[in-house]
Motif scaffolding. Sequence first.
Motif, PDB file in Angstrom:
ATOM      1  N   GLU A 139      41.797  37.352  39.158  1.00  0.00           N
ATOM      2  CA  GLU A 139      42.139  38.957  38.488  1.00  0.00           C
ATOM      3  C   GLU A 139      41.186  39.785  38.571  1.00  0.00           C
ATOM      4  OE1 GLU A 139      45.495  40.101  34.942  1.00  0.00           O
ATOM      5  OE2 GLU A 139      43.685  39.010  34.493  1.00  0.00           O
ATOM      6  N   ILE A 140      41.552  40.867  39.005  1.00  0.00           N
ATOM      7  CA  ILE A 140      40.401  42.021  39.337  1.00  0.00           C
ATOM      8  C   ILE A 140      40.871  43.207  38.666  1.00  0.00           C
ATOM      9  CG2 ILE A 140      39.174  43.288  40.961  1.00  0.00           C
ATOM     10  CD1 ILE A 140      39.968  41.020  43.049  1.00  0.00           C
ATOM     11  N   LYS A 141      40.108  43.823  37.674  1.00  0.00           N
ATOM     12  CA  LYS A 141      40.471  45.027  37.335  1.00  0.00           C
ATOM     13  C   LYS A 141      40.092  46.215  38.315  1.00  0.00           C
ATOM     14  CE  LYS A 141      39.651  43.924  32.519  1.00  0.00           C
ATOM     15  NZ  LYS A 141      38.704  44.040  31.142  1.00  0.00           N
ATOM     16  N   VAL A 142      41.005  47.050  38.650  1.00  0.00           N
ATOM     17  CA  VAL A 142      40.943  47.973  39.581  1.00  0.00           C
ATOM     18  C   VAL A 142      39.920  49.063  39.347  1.00  0.00           C
ATOM     19  CG1 VAL A 142      42.135  49.649  41.121  1.00  0.00           C
ATOM     20  CG2 VAL A 142      43.403  47.295  40.163  1.00  0.00           C
ATOM     21  N   ARG A 143      39.937  49.764  38.430  1.00  0.00           N
ATOM     22  CA  ARG A 143      39.124  51.005  38.112  1.00  0.00           C
ATOM     23  C   ARG A 143      37.648  50.520  38.561  1.00  0.00           C
ATOM     24  NH1 ARG A 143      38.085  56.187  36.247  1.00  0.00           N
ATOM     25  NH2 ARG A 143      40.538  56.442  36.288  1.00  0.00           N
ATOM     26  N   PRO A 144      37.278  49.607  37.561  1.00  0.00           N
ATOM     27  CA  PRO A 144      35.660  48.818  37.775  1.00  0.00           C
ATOM     28  C   PRO A 144      35.416  48.568  39.456  1.00  0.00           C
ATOM     29  CG  PRO A 144      36.738  48.057  35.737  1.00  0.00           C
ATOM     30  CD  PRO A 144      37.634  48.678  36.432  1.00  0.00           C
ATOM     31  N   LEU A 145      36.527  48.098  40.117  1.00  0.00           N
ATOM     32  CA  LEU A 145      36.136  47.664  41.538  1.00  0.00           C
ATOM     33  C   LEU A 145      36.190  49.171  42.177  1.00  0.00           C
ATOM     34  CD1 LEU A 145      36.634  45.807  43.816  1.00  0.00           C
ATOM     35  CD2 LEU A 145      39.002  46.255  43.821  1.00  0.00           C
ATOM     36  N   LEU A 146      37.077  50.163  41.918  1.00  0.00           N
ATOM     37  CA  LEU A 146      36.728  51.274  42.635  1.00  0.00           C
ATOM     38  C   LEU A 146      35.258  51.907  42.437  1.00  0.00           C
ATOM     39  CD1 LEU A 146      40.416  52.788  42.454  1.00  0.00           C
ATOM     40  CD2 LEU A 146      39.480  51.404  44.200  1.00  0.00           C
ATOM     41  N   GLU A 147      35.028  51.949  41.271  1.00  0.00           N
ATOM     42  CA  GLU A 147      33.605  52.293  40.760  1.00  0.00           C
ATOM     43  C   GLU A 147      32.558  51.771  41.422  1.00  0.00           C
ATOM     44  OE1 GLU A 147      33.748  52.058  36.573  1.00  0.00           O
ATOM     45  OE2 GLU A 147      35.181  54.206  36.252  1.00  0.00           O
ATOM     46  N   GLU A 206      45.515  52.772  33.340  1.00  0.00           N
ATOM     47  CA  GLU A 206      44.246  52.520  33.237  1.00  0.00           C
ATOM     48  C   GLU A 206      43.647  51.004  33.363  1.00  0.00           C
ATOM     49  OE1 GLU A 206      41.288  54.415  33.344  1.00  0.00           O
ATOM     50  OE2 GLU A 206      42.479  55.868  33.758  1.00  0.00           O
ATOM     51  N   ASN A 207      44.605  49.960  32.787  1.00  0.00           N
ATOM     52  CA  ASN A 207      44.150  48.647  32.784  1.00  0.00           C
ATOM     53  C   ASN A 207      44.940  47.974  34.075  1.00  0.00           C
ATOM     54  OD1 ASN A 207      46.744  48.956  31.800  1.00  0.00           O
ATOM     55  ND2 ASN A 207      46.774  47.529  30.321  1.00  0.00           N
ATOM     56  N   LEU A 208      45.241  48.732  35.095  1.00  0.00           N
ATOM     57  CA  LEU A 208      45.852  48.047  36.178  1.00  0.00           C
ATOM     58  C   LEU A 208      44.705  47.041  36.850  1.00  0.00           C
ATOM     59  CD1 LEU A 208      48.125  48.269  38.171  1.00  0.00           C
ATOM     60  CD2 LEU A 208      46.801  49.669  39.685  1.00  0.00           C
ATOM     61  N   THR A 209      45.342  45.953  37.122  1.00  0.00           N
ATOM     62  CA  THR A 209      44.833  44.727  37.740  1.00  0.00           C
ATOM     63  C   THR A 209      45.556  44.256  39.032  1.00  0.00           C
ATOM     64  OG1 THR A 209      46.006  42.957  36.549  1.00  0.00           O
ATOM     65  CG2 THR A 209      43.793  44.005  35.541  1.00  0.00           C
ATOM     66  N   ILE A 210      44.710  43.441  39.690  1.00  0.00           N
ATOM     67  CA  ILE A 210      45.521  42.974  41.097  1.00  0.00           C
ATOM     68  C   ILE A 210      45.056  41.568  41.393  1.00  0.00           C
ATOM     69  CG2 ILE A 210      45.545  45.177  42.560  1.00  0.00           C
ATOM     70  CD1 ILE A 210      42.956  44.454  43.940  1.00  0.00           C
ATOM     71  N   ASN A 211      45.699  40.801  41.631  1.00  0.00           N
ATOM     72  CA  ASN A 211      45.369  39.348  41.919  1.00  0.00           C
ATOM     73  C   ASN A 211      44.718  39.288  43.618  1.00  0.00           C
ATOM     74  OD1 ASN A 211      46.183  38.302  39.513  1.00  0.00           O
ATOM     75  ND2 ASN A 211      48.089  38.419  40.120  1.00  0.00           N
ATOM     76  N   ALA A 212      43.555  39.238  43.582  1.00  0.00           N
ATOM     77  CA  ALA A 212      43.167  39.057  44.999  1.00  0.00           C
ATOM     78  C   ALA A 212      41.769  38.498  45.245  1.00  0.00           C
ATOM     79  CB  ALA A 212      42.989  40.500  45.652  1.00  0.00           C
ATOM     80  N   ASP A 213      41.259  38.380  46.481  1.00  0.00           N
ATOM     81  CA  ASP A 213      39.805  37.664  46.643  1.00  0.00           C
ATOM     82  C   ASP A 213      38.837  39.005  46.420  1.00  0.00           C
ATOM     83  OD1 ASP A 213      37.263  37.183  48.128  1.00  0.00           O
ATOM     84  OD2 ASP A 213      38.236  35.496  48.602  1.00  0.00           O
ATOM     85  N   LYS A 214      38.086  39.185  45.578  1.00  0.00           N
ATOM     86  CA  LYS A 214      37.184  40.196  45.126  1.00  0.00           C
ATOM     87  C   LYS A 214      36.232  40.978  46.538  1.00  0.00           C
ATOM     88  CE  LYS A 214      34.435  42.469  41.647  1.00  0.00           C
ATOM     89  NZ  LYS A 214      33.421  43.085  42.422  1.00  0.00           N
ATOM     90  N   GLU A 215      35.747  39.665  47.017  1.00  0.00           N
ATOM     91  CA  GLU A 215      34.684  39.935  48.081  1.00  0.00           C
ATOM     92  C   GLU A 215      35.595  40.606  49.455  1.00  0.00           C
ATOM     93  OE1 GLU A 215      32.330  36.490  49.062  1.00  0.00           O
ATOM     94  OE2 GLU A 215      31.172  36.362  47.369  1.00  0.00           O
ATOM     95  N   ARG A 263      54.709  46.953  42.419  1.00  0.00           N
ATOM     96  CA  ARG A 263      53.705  46.306  43.006  1.00  0.00           C
ATOM     97  C   ARG A 263      52.462  47.253  43.066  1.00  0.00           C
ATOM     98  NH1 ARG A 263      56.014  45.585  49.260  1.00  0.00           N
ATOM     99  NH2 ARG A 263      56.100  47.678  48.896  1.00  0.00           N
ATOM    100  N   PRO A 264      51.364  46.580  42.829  1.00  0.00           N
ATOM    101  CA  PRO A 264      50.011  47.297  42.817  1.00  0.00           C
ATOM    102  C   PRO A 264      49.835  48.053  43.999  1.00  0.00           C
ATOM    103  CG  PRO A 264      49.777  45.440  41.890  1.00  0.00           C
ATOM    104  CD  PRO A 264      51.047  45.214  42.469  1.00  0.00           C
ATOM    105  N   VAL A 265      49.421  49.200  44.058  1.00  0.00           N
ATOM    106  CA  VAL A 265      48.985  49.965  45.323  1.00  0.00           C
ATOM    107  C   VAL A 265      47.605  50.552  45.359  1.00  0.00           C
ATOM    108  CG1 VAL A 265      49.815  51.810  47.184  1.00  0.00           C
ATOM    109  CG2 VAL A 265      51.288  50.550  46.042  1.00  0.00           C
ATOM    110  N   ILE A 266      46.613  50.461  46.208  1.00  0.00           N
ATOM    111  CA  ILE A 266      45.406  51.161  46.264  1.00  0.00           C
ATOM    112  C   ILE A 266      45.513  52.210  47.524  1.00  0.00           C
ATOM    113  CG2 ILE A 266      42.881  51.209  46.416  1.00  0.00           C
ATOM    114  CD1 ILE A 266      43.280  48.587  44.932  1.00  0.00           C
TER     115      ILE A 266
END
Length: 451
Positions: A308-316, A340-349, A385-388
Amino acid sequence: MDFSNTRTAVLLRVGLLTLNIFVLAYLIFNDGFFVTELVLFILMGLQVISLIKTLERNNQELIHFLESIRHDDLSYSYKTDSQNEDTNKLNAELNKVLKDLREVRKEKEADFQYLKNIVQHVGIGLITFNKAGAVQIMNTAAKKLLRINNIENVKDLGAISENLVDIFLRLRTGGRDLIRLEIGGDIVQLAIYAIELTLRGEEFKLVSVQNIQNELEEKEMEAWQNLVKVLTHEIMNSVTPISSLANTVEEELKLQLHNDQEVSHISSEEIADIHLAIQTIKKRSQGLIRFVQDFRNLTHIPKPKISEIKVRPLLEEMLMLLKREIEDNHIKANIRVDPENLTINADKELIEQVLINLIKNAAQAFDEQTNRLVELKAYVDEKSRPVISVRDNGNGIDDEALEKIFIPFFTTKKSGSGIGLSLSRQIMRQHQGMLGVKSKLDEGTEFFLRF
């Protein structure tokens, strides 16, 4: 007495019954004859029975009418030639209602036959079954595709493939799956789609089955043709100058050897030319090696390690990582995340690799624009579904290039390798998601990561 009118008959019987009651009461209170009282009492009972029969006469017609509707028997017809005028009127209205119901039933039957013919002749296989697996409808296309006649239960398809039965039973509304089968010696690739329905309180499932083997083969051939074109172009760009320069060096050395000249007798200018040729051969060979390595990278994507990855910190983090490049290109970058607390389930790298590639592409999408903007946006779409998305207001991509940007090694940039977007799309597919794009010339481009 005239009983042709029901109302008159009822009023007359009520009047006689009332008179009878008064006379009987008078005799009882005045000590009348017992026999007379008994006769009047029996007469009163007969009058009550007669009144009840009169009232129930029309009720029987209504009960019979309602029972015929309940049992779907609309063939009955009520007589309208009796002496009772009210009964004739009632029966005439009942006959009209039955006629209207027959017309409605005919229209429904016609509609049913029309829809049944459509279902039977549609090119996609359709199968409906209830919760117990009992099959209600199996159209002609499904029978031809699965090469069976009729089945009573969907589990009977186990003779073809147990995996097929499992997919039928497992899929829920909106669910899709692919299965490769050998039926009658032919290989078929079935695309299966399911939707759940409730009819009269009973649950049903409608499953569509389509053979997409031909479409897959056509797409595969088209993909191979495009890949061969790109590979041929890239390889020839490297091999042609290598071959030409190698031939030039060979001719020069051959000439020297033919004239029995020693290497020391070769002029500095000729040695410089040979050295330049060898340097060029080296560079082009290294470029060809890099090209092959890129191709290997494209075909060896590691399996995602989901977390589980928090999207905002990832984009920052991504903007911080590429801050220098963004500032050097005088680009304004911003982030919008909702919620603001949107998360995705993915491989971070792996997702970082996709985002870095898309943000770099966005930063390089400008020519003379002054108000340069790159926007990273994350949200939840209509299907939850989460979208970036990564959007720029740069040059945009023309329609012809837009159709090819995901082809390996296709690039519109002078220094691009052409594998970034193809690799990014494969990474998204590994996540059971998709990478999409929309673009308009001189307005900008937007890439979507749908999870």
